[in-house]
Write an enzyme that holds these catalytic residues in place. Sequence first.
Site, PDB file in Angstrom:
ATOM      1  CB  THR A  14      -0.902   0.004   1.251  1.00  0.00           C
ATOM      2  OG1 THR A  14      -1.723  -1.156   1.192  1.00  0.00           O
ATOM      3  CG2 THR A  14      -1.782   1.230   1.321  1.00  0.00           C
ATOM      4  CB  SER A  60      -1.353 -11.430  -0.197  1.00  0.00           C
ATOM      5  OG  SER A  60      -1.936 -10.595   0.758  1.00  0.00           O
ATOM      6  CB  THR A 276       1.144 -20.104  22.612  1.00  0.00           C
ATOM      7  OG1 THR A 276      -0.130 -19.654  23.081  1.00  0.00           O
ATOM      8  CG2 THR A 276       2.084 -18.919  22.504  1.00  0.00           C
ATOM      9  CB  CYS A 278      -1.252 -16.445  23.658  1.00  0.00           C
ATOM     10  SG  CYS A 278      -2.440 -17.416  24.565  1.00  0.00           S
TER      11      CYS A 278
HETATM   12  N1  ASP Z   1      -2.415  -5.839   1.017  1.00  0.00           N
HETATM   13  C1  ASP Z   1      -1.352  -4.907   1.311  1.00  0.00           C
HETATM   14  C2  ASP Z   1      -0.048  -5.683   1.356  1.00  0.00           C
HETATM   15  O1  ASP Z   1       0.245  -6.315   2.332  1.00  0.00           O
HETATM   16  C3  ASP Z   1      -1.613  -4.203   2.582  1.00  0.00           C
HETATM   17  C4  ASP Z   1      -0.513  -3.258   2.977  1.00  0.00           C
HETATM   18  O2  ASP Z   1       0.339  -2.872   2.206  1.00  0.00           O
HETATM   19  O3  ASP Z   1      -0.473  -2.855   4.132  1.00  0.00           O
HETATM   20  O4  ASP Z   1       0.693  -5.645   0.394  1.00  0.00           O
END
Ligand code: ASP
Length: 341
Positions: A14, A60, A276, A278
């Site tokens: 982003t 991602s 974990t 957590c």
């Molecule tokens: N989907 C974006 C990414 O991880 C979100 C970000 O840049 O914060 O590339």
Amino acid sequence: MNDISILTIYTGGTIGMVLNPETGSLVPFDFHNVYKQIPELEKLHYHIDAISFDPLIDSSDIQPKHWIEIATIIKDNYESYDGFVVLHGSDTMAYTASALSFILTNLNKPVIITGSQLPLGVLRTDGRENFISAIEIAAAKEDETPIVTEVCLYFENTLYRGNRTFKYNAENFNAFVSGNYPPLAEVGVYIKFHKENIHKPNFKRLKLRTKIDPRVGILKIFPGIQPSFVKAILGCKDMRAIVLESFGSGNALTSDWFINELKDSIERGLIIINVTQCIGGSVEMGKYETSRKLLEIGVVSAKDMTLSSTITKMMICLAEEKENKAIIDKFTKSWAGEITE
Ligand code: ASP
């Protein structure tokens, strides 16, 4: 201009989006025009160069080969720059930060990973502050020596040890936590470094670990989990290690079917690591009856490692060692401050 130089590695995410005035849409910004986009940087008087991934990627889509690519860029440019800033999407930033902390052995310069929740091209962006502060941190020196000599994640006024981080919020500017390790620096009017929390330089030669074996999976347990599901995960072909995401301090169901499935898999040669669910605290197998059985059948404790550290470190261990004992011995040691000792 003073003589400090910083290399920015822009992978995507982003942060690098700006508004195209002609079309009105957000497009990746050309980092060769970095001073045009963020004129404040000129006031820092550092020499800033940029290398961009081509194509730029949403985090991602990050793969282990990208970790090696980033690390190789750092190694190839190590002598020419005082510090490195990696711009990366926040979604998998904790994985990349963890992986780089393991891949870059004997790091004696700052590697600061940052990004943002809103693009640079948006008025209320958090990217401007994150980027400018990351550059300042990467440039910070005391007695000619960098103050930060490790892989860190910088987000919303806080510098974290990279391999201790977890993205816990999809909307807040303050998107990360480090449940088991205190901040390395806090940024307000001044940048306050907590030097007692930062690695000391060892002045050895930088080395890269270049082999990664991604045959690791995750089994996250929950009340009501079904035997067929557990069986399918543990029986998944080709996997070498499964990370068991357990409750609390490393506890799991004590049902015979569950323990027997794990036991059979370990006997077949699968490595099972207990981490974990957590955000903070550690696995302590044997503390409760519900984890004693796991200990007895040979499940390995990840102690207070994060899930991202556990996964990325195991990928390297699998690639570097053949025998399970050697893999486990290597895995259970702390390499870059990812385990509290
Ligand atoms: N989907 C974006 C990414 O991880 C979100 C970000 O840049 O914060 O590339």
